[in-house]
Design a protein around this motif. Structure first.
Motif, PDB file in Angstrom:
ATOM      1  N   TYR A  90     104.811  15.205  83.065  1.00  0.00           N
ATOM      2  CA  TYR A  90     104.329  16.412  83.746  1.00  0.00           C
ATOM      3  C   TYR A  90     102.812  16.429  83.840  1.00  0.00           C
ATOM      4  CZ  TYR A  90     103.288  21.384  84.459  1.00  0.00           C
ATOM      5  OH  TYR A  90     102.801  22.576  84.923  1.00  0.00           O
ATOM      6  N   PHE A  91     102.118  16.038  82.793  1.00  0.00           N
ATOM      7  CA  PHE A  91     100.661  16.062  82.796  1.00  0.00           C
ATOM      8  C   PHE A  91     100.047  14.785  83.363  1.00  0.00           C
ATOM      9  CE2 PHE A  91     101.237  19.331  79.374  1.00  0.00           C
ATOM     10  CZ  PHE A  91     100.694  20.389  80.101  1.00  0.00           C
ATOM     11  N   GLY A  92     100.848  13.930  83.999  1.00  0.00           N
ATOM     12  CA  GLY A  92     100.324  12.754  84.691  1.00  0.00           C
ATOM     13  C   GLY A  92     100.050  11.567  83.805  1.00  0.00           C
ATOM     14  N   LYS A  93     100.860  11.382  82.781  1.00  0.00           N
ATOM     15  CA  LYS A  93     100.712  10.238  81.873  1.00  0.00           C
ATOM     16  C   LYS A  93     102.027   9.450  81.853  1.00  0.00           C
ATOM     17  CE  LYS A  93      97.277  12.498  79.019  1.00  0.00           C
ATOM     18  NZ  LYS A  93      96.183  11.638  79.389  1.00  0.00           N
ATOM     19  N   PRO A  94     102.339   8.757  82.963  1.00  0.00           N
ATOM     20  CA  PRO A  94     103.650   8.101  83.056  1.00  0.00           C
ATOM     21  C   PRO A  94     103.843   6.939  82.081  1.00  0.00           C
ATOM     22  CG  PRO A  94     102.303   7.516  84.947  1.00  0.00           C
ATOM     23  CD  PRO A  94     101.550   8.576  84.182  1.00  0.00           C
ATOM     24  N   ILE A  95     102.799   6.204  81.755  1.00  0.00           N
ATOM     25  CA  ILE A  95     102.970   5.062  80.847  1.00  0.00           C
ATOM     26  C   ILE A  95     103.371   5.549  79.463  1.00  0.00           C
ATOM     27  CG2 ILE A  95     101.789   3.143  79.714  1.00  0.00           C
ATOM     28  CD1 ILE A  95     100.181   2.827  82.358  1.00  0.00           C
ATOM     29  N   THR A  96     102.627   6.528  78.931  1.00  0.00           N
ATOM     30  CA  THR A  96     103.003   7.045  77.613  1.00  0.00           C
ATOM     31  C   THR A  96     104.288   7.858  77.694  1.00  0.00           C
ATOM     32  OG1 THR A  96     101.519   8.943  77.895  1.00  0.00           O
ATOM     33  CG2 THR A  96     100.674   7.037  76.671  1.00  0.00           C
ATOM     34  N   GLY A  97     104.584   8.422  78.860  1.00  0.00           N
ATOM     35  CA  GLY A  97     105.871   9.104  79.042  1.00  0.00           C
ATOM     36  C   GLY A  97     107.030   8.137  78.867  1.00  0.00           C
ATOM     37  N   ILE A  98     106.900   6.952  79.435  1.00  0.00           N
ATOM     38  CA  ILE A  98     107.942   5.928  79.286  1.00  0.00           C
ATOM     39  C   ILE A  98     108.039   5.473  77.828  1.00  0.00           C
ATOM     40  CG2 ILE A  98     108.543   3.552  79.896  1.00  0.00           C
ATOM     41  CD1 ILE A  98     107.445   4.203  82.724  1.00  0.00           C
ATOM     42  N   ILE A  99     106.881   5.296  77.194  1.00  0.00           N
ATOM     43  CA  ILE A  99     106.890   4.896  75.775  1.00  0.00           C
ATOM     44  C   ILE A  99     107.587   5.961  74.935  1.00  0.00           C
ATOM     45  CG2 ILE A  99     105.422   4.468  73.758  1.00  0.00           C
ATOM     46  CD1 ILE A  99     103.395   3.176  75.750  1.00  0.00           C
ATOM     47  N   TRP A 100     107.263   7.231  75.183  1.00  0.00           N
ATOM     48  CA  TRP A 100     107.909   8.333  74.439  1.00  0.00           C
ATOM     49  C   TRP A 100     109.414   8.346  74.715  1.00  0.00           C
ATOM     50  CZ3 TRP A 100     103.271   8.082  73.095  1.00  0.00           C
ATOM     51  CH2 TRP A 100     102.636   8.995  72.295  1.00  0.00           C
ATOM     52  N   LEU A 101     109.799   8.072  75.970  1.00  0.00           N
ATOM     53  CA  LEU A 101     111.218   8.068  76.337  1.00  0.00           C
ATOM     54  C   LEU A 101     111.991   7.011  75.560  1.00  0.00           C
ATOM     55  CD1 LEU A 101     113.508   9.086  78.210  1.00  0.00           C
ATOM     56  CD2 LEU A 101     112.759   7.370  79.855  1.00  0.00           C
ATOM     57  N   PHE A 102     111.427   5.819  75.462  1.00  0.00           N
ATOM     58  CA  PHE A 102     112.146   4.723  74.813  1.00  0.00           C
ATOM     59  C   PHE A 102     111.978   4.651  73.295  1.00  0.00           C
ATOM     60  CE2 PHE A 102     111.991   2.983  79.204  1.00  0.00           C
ATOM     61  CZ  PHE A 102     113.356   2.946  79.405  1.00  0.00           C
ATOM     62  N   THR A 103     111.034   5.436  72.744  1.00  0.00           N
ATOM     63  CA  THR A 103     110.828   5.398  71.286  1.00  0.00           C
ATOM     64  C   THR A 103     111.092   6.744  70.623  1.00  0.00           C
ATOM     65  OG1 THR A 103     108.481   5.924  71.479  1.00  0.00           O
ATOM     66  CG2 THR A 103     109.101   3.567  71.472  1.00  0.00           C
ATOM     67  N   GLY A 104     111.705   7.660  71.368  1.00  0.00           N
ATOM     68  CA  GLY A 104     111.995   8.972  70.788  1.00  0.00           C
ATOM     69  C   GLY A 104     110.731   9.726  70.421  1.00  0.00           C
ATOM     70  N   GLY A 105     109.788   9.803  71.365  1.00  0.00           N
ATOM     71  CA  GLY A 105     108.540  10.510  71.091  1.00  0.00           C
ATOM     72  C   GLY A 105     107.674   9.780  70.106  1.00  0.00           C
ATOM     73  N   GLY A 160     110.151  16.791  74.164  1.00  0.00           N
ATOM     74  CA  GLY A 160     109.076  15.808  74.176  1.00  0.00           C
ATOM     75  C   GLY A 160     109.464  14.421  73.747  1.00  0.00           C
ATOM     76  N   PHE A 161     110.511  14.310  72.941  1.00  0.00           N
ATOM     77  CA  PHE A 161     110.950  12.970  72.556  1.00  0.00           C
ATOM     78  C   PHE A 161     111.418  12.187  73.767  1.00  0.00           C
ATOM     79  CE2 PHE A 161     114.352  15.994  72.036  1.00  0.00           C
ATOM     80  CZ  PHE A 161     115.417  15.410  72.698  1.00  0.00           C
ATOM     81  N   THR A 162     111.633  12.874  74.916  1.00  0.00           N
ATOM     82  CA  THR A 162     111.979  12.186  76.163  1.00  0.00           C
ATOM     83  C   THR A 162     110.739  11.858  76.985  1.00  0.00           C
ATOM     84  OG1 THR A 162     112.196  14.220  77.449  1.00  0.00           O
ATOM     85  CG2 THR A 162     114.168  13.442  76.297  1.00  0.00           C
ATOM     86  N   GLY A 163     109.578  12.359  76.563  1.00  0.00           N
ATOM     87  CA  GLY A 163     108.335  12.116  77.290  1.00  0.00           C
ATOM     88  C   GLY A 163     108.115  13.046  78.463  1.00  0.00           C
ATOM     89  N   PHE A 177     108.722   7.823  67.733  1.00  0.00           N
ATOM     90  CA  PHE A 177     109.413   8.043  66.450  1.00  0.00           C
ATOM     91  C   PHE A 177     109.122   9.437  65.890  1.00  0.00           C
ATOM     92  CE2 PHE A 177     108.345   3.527  66.909  1.00  0.00           C
ATOM     93  CZ  PHE A 177     109.631   3.048  67.151  1.00  0.00           C
ATOM     94  N   LEU A 178     109.038  10.416  66.816  1.00  0.00           N
ATOM     95  CA  LEU A 178     108.795  11.833  66.546  1.00  0.00           C
ATOM     96  C   LEU A 178     107.388  12.136  66.034  1.00  0.00           C
ATOM     97  CD1 LEU A 178     112.204  13.043  65.083  1.00  0.00           C
ATOM     98  CD2 LEU A 178     111.359  13.243  67.420  1.00  0.00           C
ATOM     99  N   ILE A 179     106.641  11.122  65.626  1.00  0.00           N
ATOM    100  CA  ILE A 179     105.276  11.353  65.147  1.00  0.00           C
ATOM    101  C   ILE A 179     104.375  11.743  66.327  1.00  0.00           C
ATOM    102  CG2 ILE A 179     103.249  10.282  64.077  1.00  0.00           C
ATOM    103  CD1 ILE A 179     105.306   8.514  62.512  1.00  0.00           C
ATOM    104  N   GLY A 180     104.446  10.987  67.404  1.00  0.00           N
ATOM    105  CA  GLY A 180     103.666  11.297  68.597  1.00  0.00           C
ATOM    106  C   GLY A 180     104.056  12.632  69.192  1.00  0.00           C
TER     107      GLY A 180
END
Length: 160
Positions: free
Chosen positions: A54-69, A46-49, A71-74
């Motif tokens: 997969y669930f159709g949330k590409p914007i937050t997927g990109i944010i998770w990809l570049f911030t390590g999920g 999940g830290f890769t988003g 910062f693992l909290i999300g």
């Protein structure tokens, strides 16, 4: 004179109601397009988003990809949000001959070879991905952001 007792499947005028009819729109169970188990498997990474894509949330997927999920909290919070993300995806995307989970597994593990594009019968782009390593990975990243929409569009097309 005998009092008339209403039948529970009829309204006051004696006409049948839809109560108890499993085929009504209100009682029908939503059709599942995405799989919660696959969402949880992708959550492990999940830290890769990946689960958010997969669930159709590409914007937050990109944010998770570049911030390590985030910062693992999300990433940890998402452990509890996956059921609602699954319900949202099931309500948003259409079922049909193409399975979202199959396409996502093919993209995730064989995307640079274009196997997910072969699955969608997009022959030209599939061969291009095969020859260029997923369009030099640019095509793979594009597909991570748009695969749900691509499958949804294919599933909504009338059968030919």
């Amino acid at each position: 004179m005998r009092e008339r007792v209403p039948n529970p499947s009829q309204n006051c005028s004696g006409r049948p109601t839809d109560k108890g009819n499993a085929n009504t729109a209100m009682n029908a169970a939503p059709t599942s397009t995405h799989n919660k188990a696959i969402g949880y498997i992708l959550w492990i990474f999940g830290f890769t988003g990946s689960h958010r894509f997969y669930f159709g949330k590409p914007i937050t997927g990109i944010i998770w990809l570049f911030t390590g999920g985030l910062f693992l909290i999300g990433w940890i919070v998402d452990l509890f949000l996956i059921p609602s993300m699954d319900r949202d995806a099931d309500a948003r995307y259409a079922t049909g001959p193409y399975e979202y989970s199959v396409a996502w597994l093919l993209l995730t593990f064989l995307g640079i070879f274009g196997v997910h594009r072969f699955y969608q019968r997009k022959w030209l782009s599939a061969i291009l991905y095969l020859l260029t390593g997923g369009g030099f990975l640019i095509g793979v990243i594009y597909d991570f952001c748009t695969l749900n929409g691509q499958i949804d569009e294919l599933n909504r097309k009338p059968a030919q």
